[in-house]
Motif scaffolding. Structure first.
Motif, PDB file in Angstrom:
ATOM      1  N   ILE A 429       0.838  -1.211   0.000  1.00  0.00           N
ATOM      2  CA  ILE A 429       0.000   0.000   0.000  1.00  0.00           C
ATOM      3  C   ILE A 429       0.866   1.252   0.000  1.00  0.00           C
ATOM      4  O   ILE A 429       0.643   2.201  -0.775  1.00  0.00           O
ATOM      5  CB  ILE A 429      -0.945  -0.006   1.218  1.00  0.00           C
ATOM      6  CG1 ILE A 429      -2.013  -1.101   1.063  1.00  0.00           C
ATOM      7  CG2 ILE A 429      -1.606   1.367   1.414  1.00  0.00           C
ATOM      8  CD1 ILE A 429      -2.842  -1.335   2.312  1.00  0.00           C
ATOM      9  N   LEU A 433       0.877   3.938  -3.123  1.00  0.00           N
ATOM     10  CA  LEU A 433       0.376   5.299  -2.920  1.00  0.00           C
ATOM     11  C   LEU A 433       1.496   6.297  -2.653  1.00  0.00           C
ATOM     12  O   LEU A 433       1.233   7.501  -2.548  1.00  0.00           O
ATOM     13  CB  LEU A 433      -0.623   5.323  -1.761  1.00  0.00           C
ATOM     14  CG  LEU A 433      -1.847   4.412  -1.891  1.00  0.00           C
ATOM     15  CD1 LEU A 433      -2.755   4.593  -0.681  1.00  0.00           C
ATOM     16  CD2 LEU A 433      -2.604   4.695  -3.182  1.00  0.00           C
ATOM     17  N   GLU A 443      -6.205   3.325   6.921  1.00  0.00           N
ATOM     18  CA  GLU A 443      -7.447   3.654   6.219  1.00  0.00           C
ATOM     19  C   GLU A 443      -7.518   2.903   4.899  1.00  0.00           C
ATOM     20  O   GLU A 443      -8.569   2.340   4.528  1.00  0.00           O
ATOM     21  CB  GLU A 443      -7.509   5.170   5.988  1.00  0.00           C
ATOM     22  CG  GLU A 443      -8.846   5.653   5.476  1.00  0.00           C
ATOM     23  CD  GLU A 443      -8.863   7.169   5.285  1.00  0.00           C
ATOM     24  OE1 GLU A 443      -9.753   7.658   4.568  1.00  0.00           O
ATOM     25  OE2 GLU A 443      -7.968   7.849   5.848  1.00  0.00           O
ATOM     26  N   ALA A 444      -6.407   2.862   4.180  1.00  0.00           N
ATOM     27  CA  ALA A 444      -6.366   2.150   2.907  1.00  0.00           C
ATOM     28  C   ALA A 444      -6.535   0.645   3.122  1.00  0.00           C
ATOM     29  O   ALA A 444      -7.216  -0.036   2.337  1.00  0.00           O
ATOM     30  CB  ALA A 444      -5.046   2.432   2.195  1.00  0.00           C
ATOM     31  N   TYR A 445      -5.915   0.146   4.162  1.00  0.00           N
ATOM     32  CA  TYR A 445      -6.023  -1.288   4.480  1.00  0.00           C
ATOM     33  C   TYR A 445      -7.481  -1.656   4.751  1.00  0.00           C
ATOM     34  O   TYR A 445      -7.971  -2.682   4.271  1.00  0.00           O
ATOM     35  CB  TYR A 445      -5.154  -1.598   5.703  1.00  0.00           C
ATOM     36  CG  TYR A 445      -5.035  -3.076   6.026  1.00  0.00           C
ATOM     37  CD1 TYR A 445      -3.981  -3.835   5.523  1.00  0.00           C
ATOM     38  CD2 TYR A 445      -5.960  -3.712   6.849  1.00  0.00           C
ATOM     39  CE1 TYR A 445      -3.862  -5.187   5.813  1.00  0.00           C
ATOM     40  CE2 TYR A 445      -5.853  -5.058   7.145  1.00  0.00           C
ATOM     41  CZ  TYR A 445      -4.803  -5.796   6.626  1.00  0.00           C
ATOM     42  OH  TYR A 445      -4.689  -7.135   6.909  1.00  0.00           O
ATOM     43  N   LEU A 467      -7.651   0.469  -5.476  1.00  0.00           N
ATOM     44  CA  LEU A 467      -7.042   1.317  -4.461  1.00  0.00           C
ATOM     45  C   LEU A 467      -6.628   2.658  -5.061  1.00  0.00           C
ATOM     46  O   LEU A 467      -6.817   3.721  -4.438  1.00  0.00           O
ATOM     47  CB  LEU A 467      -5.827   0.619  -3.841  1.00  0.00           C
ATOM     48  CG  LEU A 467      -5.103   1.404  -2.744  1.00  0.00           C
ATOM     49  CD1 LEU A 467      -6.037   1.652  -1.544  1.00  0.00           C
ATOM     50  CD2 LEU A 467      -3.843   0.668  -2.287  1.00  0.00           C
ATOM     51  N   ARG A 468      -6.094   2.655  -6.281  1.00  0.00           N
ATOM     52  CA  ARG A 468      -5.711   3.913  -6.932  1.00  0.00           C
ATOM     53  C   ARG A 468      -6.953   4.793  -7.152  1.00  0.00           C
ATOM     54  O   ARG A 468      -6.907   6.009  -6.929  1.00  0.00           O
ATOM     55  CB  ARG A 468      -5.037   3.628  -8.277  1.00  0.00           C
ATOM     56  CG  ARG A 468      -3.657   3.011  -8.182  1.00  0.00           C
ATOM     57  CD  ARG A 468      -2.971   2.999  -9.554  1.00  0.00           C
ATOM     58  NE  ARG A 468      -1.718   2.282  -9.517  1.00  0.00           N
ATOM     59  CZ  ARG A 468      -1.579   0.993  -9.853  1.00  0.00           C
ATOM     60  NH1 ARG A 468      -2.645   0.312 -10.268  1.00  0.00           N
ATOM     61  NH2 ARG A 468      -0.400   0.421  -9.789  1.00  0.00           N
ATOM     62  N   TRP A 470      -9.731   4.701  -5.396  1.00  0.00           N
ATOM     63  CA  TRP A 470     -10.142   5.195  -4.074  1.00  0.00           C
ATOM     64  C   TRP A 470      -9.270   6.375  -3.649  1.00  0.00           C
ATOM     65  O   TRP A 470      -9.773   7.380  -3.143  1.00  0.00           O
ATOM     66  CB  TRP A 470     -10.032   4.044  -3.059  1.00  0.00           C
ATOM     67  CG  TRP A 470     -10.185   4.471  -1.631  1.00  0.00           C
ATOM     68  CD1 TRP A 470     -11.349   4.670  -0.955  1.00  0.00           C
ATOM     69  CD2 TRP A 470      -9.135   4.752  -0.709  1.00  0.00           C
ATOM     70  NE1 TRP A 470     -11.087   5.059   0.342  1.00  0.00           N
ATOM     71  CE2 TRP A 470      -9.731   5.118   0.522  1.00  0.00           C
ATOM     72  CE3 TRP A 470      -7.727   4.735  -0.775  1.00  0.00           C
ATOM     73  CZ2 TRP A 470      -8.993   5.456   1.651  1.00  0.00           C
ATOM     74  CZ3 TRP A 470      -6.995   5.068   0.345  1.00  0.00           C
ATOM     75  CH2 TRP A 470      -7.628   5.426   1.536  1.00  0.00           C
ATOM     76  N   TRP A 471      -7.980   6.263  -3.879  1.00  0.00           N
ATOM     77  CA  TRP A 471      -7.027   7.302  -3.482  1.00  0.00           C
ATOM     78  C   TRP A 471      -7.279   8.584  -4.257  1.00  0.00           C
ATOM     79  O   TRP A 471      -7.233   9.689  -3.694  1.00  0.00           O
ATOM     80  CB  TRP A 471      -5.615   6.773  -3.719  1.00  0.00           C
ATOM     81  CG  TRP A 471      -4.502   7.689  -3.310  1.00  0.00           C
ATOM     82  CD1 TRP A 471      -3.587   8.267  -4.119  1.00  0.00           C
ATOM     83  CD2 TRP A 471      -4.173   8.122  -1.990  1.00  0.00           C
ATOM     84  NE1 TRP A 471      -2.701   9.024  -3.407  1.00  0.00           N
ATOM     85  CE2 TRP A 471      -3.034   8.960  -2.070  1.00  0.00           C
ATOM     86  CE3 TRP A 471      -4.716   7.896  -0.723  1.00  0.00           C
ATOM     87  CZ2 TRP A 471      -2.439   9.571  -0.971  1.00  0.00           C
ATOM     88  CZ3 TRP A 471      -4.132   8.488   0.371  1.00  0.00           C
ATOM     89  CH2 TRP A 471      -3.009   9.304   0.251  1.00  0.00           C
ATOM     90  N   ARG A 474     -10.449  10.094  -2.938  1.00  0.00           N
ATOM     91  CA  ARG A 474     -10.289  10.574  -1.562  1.00  0.00           C
ATOM     92  C   ARG A 474      -9.483  11.858  -1.542  1.00  0.00           C
ATOM     93  O   ARG A 474      -9.810  12.806  -0.850  1.00  0.00           O
ATOM     94  CB  ARG A 474      -9.574   9.496  -0.723  1.00  0.00           C
ATOM     95  CG  ARG A 474      -9.201   9.936   0.700  1.00  0.00           C
ATOM     96  CD  ARG A 474      -8.283   8.882   1.326  1.00  0.00           C
ATOM     97  NE  ARG A 474      -7.868   9.241   2.669  1.00  0.00           N
ATOM     98  CZ  ARG A 474      -6.928  10.088   2.991  1.00  0.00           C
ATOM     99  NH1 ARG A 474      -6.275  10.730   2.029  1.00  0.00           N
ATOM    100  NH2 ARG A 474      -6.614  10.333   4.267  1.00  0.00           N
TER     101      ARG A 474
END
Length: 478
Positions: A429, A433, A443-445, A467-468, A470-471, A474
């Motif tokens: 992670i 990121l 939070e990412a986990y 995840l990308r 979401w990032w 966010r």
């Protein structure tokens, strides 16, 4: 119950065993008395397996050590202050204790150790007549100064001295009375039962650790229900486990609900049956039994009388878990037991929504994740919590739980469900990121864990892509 002749034959065979014969010869050669005492003698009469070998002698601890050292593979003196020496002889573990004459000063939490001078005197200071039996060695003479054999035949628990004196010397014996009543299926004589009620307050002189150990032994018997009733009826439970008698909630003519105390005892009975029949745990299991007994202790604090004759107990699972955690901590249970029992109580209602509407795979995964290592115990507790006399309702809940367990098994085979975790770890992670260790990694986990629970395994590449996204949504500065 075996005949006296049959019991003496069993004891004779035991005395001829290498361990007992070697000990008896060594003490006789050393000029000291030796007797097999207490539980082994009692169990020979009851036809029960004889496991622990306990002996008593007129020898002092130093003299005991001098006698056993030459014949023992190992020896230890951790109980030396109480007159007890342990040893391993011919492959068996034994304990040998100097004749005792313990007494309490009325204030101390521990007995004052006073060594006695005779076997008969040692026996009359023991807790109950059925435990005040001894076999002199090597003579094979039965010693029964208090009528213990007659009480074994009658199935009665009675103290060798007056119960007031016996319980005054060691109040823990009142808890032992409850335990032995369950373990042996015996009843208490009227004087002993009355003394338990009169002297219940004296149990507060006993350390929490000793109370904990005796309560645990009671719960680990084959059928603890009778002993628990005895604790409640005598007033002892009010002193050591007050949440239990509090379950006897008042039921008025307008508001009806099941008797929570009786329900809890039935859940305990059924949990023991499941624990044995399912065979997935080492039985007896203390955590299952504590959770079953205490699972509804949050109900008194959450009881509400609703319009239309309904009684509600909203959030009694959460409240009960907190109460159990505090009580078990006060009783000095270990942290793992406290955590497991309180978690089971917190989760014990979770399944009942499944019976009304089948869960998604995501909900099943969460159920397994939240139960963690306690999943099998949660299966047992949840099934045991069905005590309705409505056969159709009981069958519906039973079939629903069968279905839930089947789905768990299928998902577990497909996804290694017992170890559900995100498909990217913390290091991955941070690299993806380009962030240092900190709250954002957690939070990412959690985002990835929820993704895993909702959709199952999607692969590391797809997880990285999500995840990308979401990032980006966010925002790093959020």
């Amino acid at each position: 119950m075996q005949t006296v002749a049959a019991a003496l034959d069993r004891l004779g065979e035991l005395a001829a065993s290498p361990t007992v014969a070697r000990l008896a010869a060594a003490f006789e050669a050393g000029g000291h008395e030796l007797a097999l005492v207490g539980g082994p003698v009692r169990d020979a009469f009851l036809g029960r397996p004889v496991s622990d070998l306990d002996f008593t002698t007129d020898a002092t601890p130093d003299e005991i050590l001098a006698i056993v050292k030459p014949i023992a593979e190992a020896h230890w003196d951790i109980g030396r202050a109480f007159g007890t020496i342990g040893a391993k002889i011919a492959g068996e573990t034994v304990e040998i204790t100097t004749y005792r004459a313990d007494s309490y000063d009325g204030a101390s939490r521990k007995p004052e150790v006073v060594f006695g001078s005779s076997l008969e005197g040692d026996l009359t200071r023991r807790d109950f007549t059925v435990n005040a039996l001894a076999l002199r060695l090597p003579q094979l003479t039965l010693v029964d100064p208090s009528g213990g054999v007659e009480d074994l035949v009658a199935g009665v628990l009675r103290t060798p001295a007056t119960p007031e004196q016996s319980f005054g010397d060691d109040p823990l014996r009142m808890l032992r009375a409850a335990r032995f009543s369950s373990q042996l299926g015996f009843t208490l004589d009227d004087d002993t039962r009355a003394a338990m009620s009169t002297l219940a307050g004296a149990i507060e002189r006993i350390s929490a650790e000793r109370v904990r150990d005796e309560l645990s032994k009671l719960l680990l018997t084959g059928s603890p229900r009778g002993g628990i009733r005895l604790l409640v009826e005598s007033g002892l439970a009010e002193r050591v486990l007050p949440e239990l008698p509090a379950l006897s909630l008042e039921i008025d003519e307008h508001h009806h609900h099941k008797d929570v105390y009786e329900h809890s005892l039935t859940v305990l009975d059924q949990a023991i049956d499941y624990e044995v029949s399912r065979g997935n745990l080492d039985s007896p299991d203390l955590i299952v039994r504590l959770a079953a007994l205490l699972h509804d202790i949050g109900k008194p604090a959450t009881r509400r009388l609703e319009p239309g004759g309904v009684v509600s107990f909203h959030h009694h699972d959460v409240v009960g878990a907190k109460l159990a955690r505090k009580r078990l901590r006060d009783l000095r249970f270990d942290n793992d037991t406290i955590a497991a029992v309180s978690r089971l109580i917190e989760l014990h209602l979770r399944f009942f929504g499944y019976a009304d509407a089948a869960w998604s795979d995501s909900a099943v995964r969460r159920y397994v994740r939240d139960a963690g290592e306690q999943l099998e115990r949660l299966h047992i507790l949840t099934r045991a919590d069905v005590t309705t006399r409505n056969r159709r309702k009981a069958d519906r809940l039973g079939f629903a739980y069968d279905d839930l367990e089947a789905r768990i098994a299928v998902l577990a085979e497909e996804e290694e469900l017992a170890a559900v975790r995100p498909e990217l770890d913390g290091q991955q992670i941070m690299a993806l990121l380009d962030v240092p260790p900190g709250p954002v990694v957690g939070e990412a986990y959690r985002f990835l864990l929820e993704l895993r629970l909702d959709e199952g395994p999607i692969g590391a590449d797809a997880a990285a892509e999500r995840l990308r996204a979401w990032w980006a949504a966010r925002g790093p500065a959020a």
